[in-house]
Design an enzyme around this catalytic site. Sequence first.
Site, PDB file in Angstrom:
ATOM      1  N   GLU A  63      -2.127   9.945  20.099  1.00 19.31           N
ATOM      2  CA  GLU A  63      -3.161  10.842  20.316  1.00 19.31           C
ATOM      3  C   GLU A  63      -4.448   9.956  20.915  1.00 19.31           C
ATOM      4  OE1 GLU A  63      -3.964  14.178  20.196  1.00 19.31           O
ATOM      5  OE2 GLU A  63      -2.702  15.146  18.742  1.00 19.31           O
ATOM      6  N   SER A 109      -1.409 -10.709   7.957  1.00 20.81           N
ATOM      7  CA  SER A 109      -1.202 -11.913   8.996  1.00 20.81           C
ATOM      8  C   SER A 109      -1.433 -12.995   7.579  1.00 20.81           C
ATOM      9  CB  SER A 109      -2.038 -12.402   9.820  1.00 20.81           C
ATOM     10  OG  SER A 109      -2.378 -11.774  11.324  1.00 20.81           O
ATOM     11  N   GLN A 126      -7.261  -5.528   5.404  1.00 22.23           N
ATOM     12  CA  GLN A 126      -5.514  -5.860   5.458  1.00 22.23           C
ATOM     13  C   GLN A 126      -4.766  -6.905   5.592  1.00 22.23           C
ATOM     14  OE1 GLN A 126      -4.740  -6.209   9.782  1.00 22.23           O
ATOM     15  NE2 GLN A 126      -3.430  -4.349   9.694  1.00 22.23           N
TER      16      GLN A 126
END
Lengths: 403, 363
Positions: A253, A134, A131
């Site tokens: 969910e 940040s 990812q």
Amino acid sequence: MTPSPIEYTAAQREFRAEVRDWLAANAPAEVRGLRVPRGPSDLDERLAAWAATLAEAGYLCVAWPTEYGGRGLTGVEVSIMNEEFGRADVPRLTRGMGESLVGPAIIAHGTDEQKRRFLPPIISGEHDYCQGFSEPDAGSDLASLRTTGVVDGDDLVLTGQKVWTSGFWKANMIFVLCRTNPDAPKHHGISYVLLPLERDGRPNGVEFRPITRITGKALFAETFLTGARAPLDNVIGGLDNGWRVAMTTLGSERGGSATTQHVAFLRQFWQLVDEVRARGLIGDVRVREQLAWAYTQVETIRMAGLALVADLAGGGTGRGLGNGSTSKIRWSEYQRRLTEIAMDLLGPDALVVGDGYDLDHWQEEFLVTRSHTIWGGTAEVQRNIVAERVLGLPKDPAPGGTR
Amino acid sequence: MSLATTTEQRELRATVRRFLADRMPLTRVRELMATDTAFDRQVWDGLAGLGVQGLAVPQAHGGAGYGFGELAHVVEECGAALLPGPLLATIGLALPVLLAADDHRYLPGVASGRTVATVAWLAPGGGWDSAGESLTVANTDAGWRLSGSASTVLDGLVADLVLVVAGTGAASTVVAVESGGTRTALPALDQTRPLARLDFDDVPCTPVGRVGDGARLLDTALDTAGTLLAAEMVGGARACLDMAVGYAKVREQFGRPIGQFQAVKHKCAEALVAIEGAEAAARYAAWAADENPAELPVVATLAKASAAQAYFRAAADNVQIHGGIGFTWEHDAHLYFKRAKASLMLFGDVGAYRRRLADRLGL
């Protein structure tokens, strides 16, 4: 037999039997009892083979709709799956952030072409994502990010610095938030792009510099993007629309880990009891009170999970039965406190580490748990979320529209 | 039976909430606080009309044959309303003793609301574990006779039936007292839960359950009472959080609502986290009381401690968030604060419950 606090439907009971039978027939002995390590290890090959078996049988990305290669499982069914994997004592692997974040974002906001191109490789393991959200100056205030994305022909060219990139050591893709419109208000003008770490076999302007964590291990990195190029076709949800895409989660969910999350905590609790007994401290009143406190926290987590799944299984929505933020505050702060107590109880032994700063279980957990109240929204941000979104207290006059 | 809240439970709960909003507003609670008994017989009968007292009494004995799962929802509402009165004493303490003793004599009276009951065991000046220290009972030529004193008896002034845990030699036995003895009100810190001292001098009584089985019966009662008290505390804690949040939204200082300050927000968020956990534990314990009693000694114990902490914190922070006005007699915050502390201490404080839990886990 112990009565169950959850009444499952016939279909849910059938699904449980199906998973149980499949595991009995297909789970290899060499993955039984395996705990997935936090970093690279000599178990990686065995785990990869097990993941491939799961992928083949459709036990990865199970919450994704079937048309995208998932199984379309509800939260209750995912919880059943987790319970059965736990019963068989085999790791329930996932495709990490590719499965939990990237896939749902593509499914919600991607084009048909993007779905065809990016979803199957997540399931197969061909694409492994880390990812790039940040930045050094954009932590809790993520929307103030400054990495730029500039359109150049058919490409988006990314330049900037990301940080806290976990799993970089095994990734070949990174999903990045970058600013594509510097004139738009803070939350607008951001784009969500899937960036390959290599293009045509050559490095793509992405450099990782590992950061050593307080445990002494380098499991995340600073990420430098220097003219890294992604085709514009890799932008999900369209240019300048990335904030909405990034906010997509599997939040619709609930339930998945609700009935199994406590299992590891319970195991750890009894492990601590054993250690305390071995040191002859179990008769100490203060120690007994601390252990009883810990057990209460673990049981509370279990009971809250059961209440949620009982409600969902009965057709309810789980409203009023907690949410991601209250649950995260509860477990992360419990873990932090438990490991502090464990260190105290282990006494002088806990002050000595192995050669090369090799940590035992409690030392490692004591240090690692400091991160749980930071990542994914700090404990303070979680409290703000609870106060504002659940209790309806007035928002901070934060400069949401300005930068 | 599932742990999930049923439609019937939701409806019952809403009915009780409306009834209490109508008949037991905090202004009425304050009127009752000024009396020795804090007992509104009409409200008690009204609850009986809704079937509350009979929920957990078997159908064969005049009850509805539901269980503590239903009661927990009702009691959460009673806690939120600060209902004074002998529900905890009658249903939480006395009813489980009667059920565990297999003594059916009083069940129809309890179920219909005709009989108010309580359990007495505490020695004056003694701790929560002082059962049998100040009371003795013996089978004499004239029949069973009880002598001695019990302190801190919940709703002791209004109980028609007092179940007394008294010493019989080395063991203890529960006996039923329907009349006789002297009852003295003990001015209570929490005026919504009246306490009394009972003195007995050769008072006629009848054994409940087996002679010598008093300790087991009292333990059973305390687990059920702890479970219902946990539910009551969860309801009270929610009321405190609602009150604090409501005030924080409208009270302005430094030109903005104080609820905008993180120092206030975080207190409220922490209260919610604690309440959600306590609620899960309280409802699970009530479920276990009906469906898996073997688990009750552990889960009731942790539910009580958990709810006590959540309630006290919510009640204390409610006073704090209200500031000066929260420290006044006129404001309702102190009613909850006192109920919270008294409930936390009832049957043993948080530490005592943790030690009990450690014992029950076999640590």
